[in-house]
Design an enzyme around this catalytic site. Sequence first.
Site, PDB file in Angstrom:
ATOM      1  N   HIS A  64       0.862  -1.179   0.089  1.00  0.00           N
ATOM      2  CA  HIS A  64      -0.030  -0.060   0.110  1.00  0.00           C
ATOM      3  C   HIS A  64       0.656   1.465   0.092  1.00  0.00           C
ATOM      4  CE1 HIS A  64       0.400   0.107   4.527  1.00  0.00           C
ATOM      5  NE2 HIS A  64       0.475   1.215   4.346  1.00  0.00           N
ATOM      6  N   ASP A 109       0.034  -7.705   1.562  1.00  0.00           N
ATOM      7  CA  ASP A 109       0.461  -6.146   1.601  1.00  0.00           C
ATOM      8  C   ASP A 109       1.942  -6.370   1.691  1.00  0.00           C
ATOM      9  OD1 ASP A 109       0.471  -3.376   1.809  1.00  0.00           O
ATOM     10  OD2 ASP A 109      -0.145  -3.279   3.858  1.00  0.00           O
ATOM     11  N   SER A 203       4.031   2.987   8.184  1.00  0.00           N
ATOM     12  CA  SER A 203       3.764   1.598   7.065  1.00  0.00           C
ATOM     13  C   SER A 203       4.976   1.355   6.095  1.00  0.00           C
ATOM     14  CB  SER A 203       2.798   2.280   6.149  1.00  0.00           C
ATOM     15  OG  SER A 203       1.395   2.361   6.785  1.00  0.00           O
TER      16      SER A 203
END
EC number: 3.4.21.-
Length: 257
Positions: A64, A109, A203
């Site tokens: 992402h 992910d 992230s």
Amino acid sequence: MVLIRVLANLLILQLSYAQRSSELVIGGDECNINEHRFLALVYTDRFQCGGTLINPEWVLTAAHCDRRYMHIYLGVHNESVQYDDEQRRFPKKKYFCLSSKNYTRWDKDIMLIRLNRPVRNSAHIAHLSLPSKPPSVGSVCRVMGWGTITSPNETLPDVPRCANINLFNYTVCRGVFPWLPARSRILCAGVLQGGIDTCKRDSGGPLICNGQFQGIVSWGPKPCAQPREPALYTKVFDHLDWIQSIIAGNTTVTCPP
């Protein structure tokens, strides 16, 4: 009955980890400059992620975090300071579990980036090896990144912050987030008292358990660092064959189901 079991499990974990977690500074501290030589700053004009240098030519991060134009910095500590051995690279090629780049909060992910040219090891740059074994529930794990240190309002630090969190059984996250599937290739980690967590802009960064690179920061509830709300991390060990095959040149390999 299920809810009662979940609450009981959370209470047991809360008690078993209370002493260990109470030693931590809320929200973490500035990382030692020599602690994160493998930590990459993945940056675009309006978006920021972390990443992990796994060899001189490859960085592992979250799917992402993908953007059309990306800069990858190694050897950075204070973002406002230019370091002599700081190196900037660009993606030469990006690899995803699926060609369609599909991923969810609990599945696939992960993004493997081949750099446009290898980085050179230095006083502030060195790769972090892939794990040799899966992580153990109950491990104390290290997280780090330049993500916001307040939530929901953002306060961005100039330097990366490091903190310790606990690795829980996957059933703990399933109890908190009922939409999670019965089985998944993710890790569940956090501090049940709250106050310590990864958050926005962390992230893609690493989860390091007992010295081994075990997870990639993927998803967590908002606001961050709430009591009894762990976060989700892509499990690196379950993707070893995919990662190693791509690095070896087999770019048609697929991720585990």
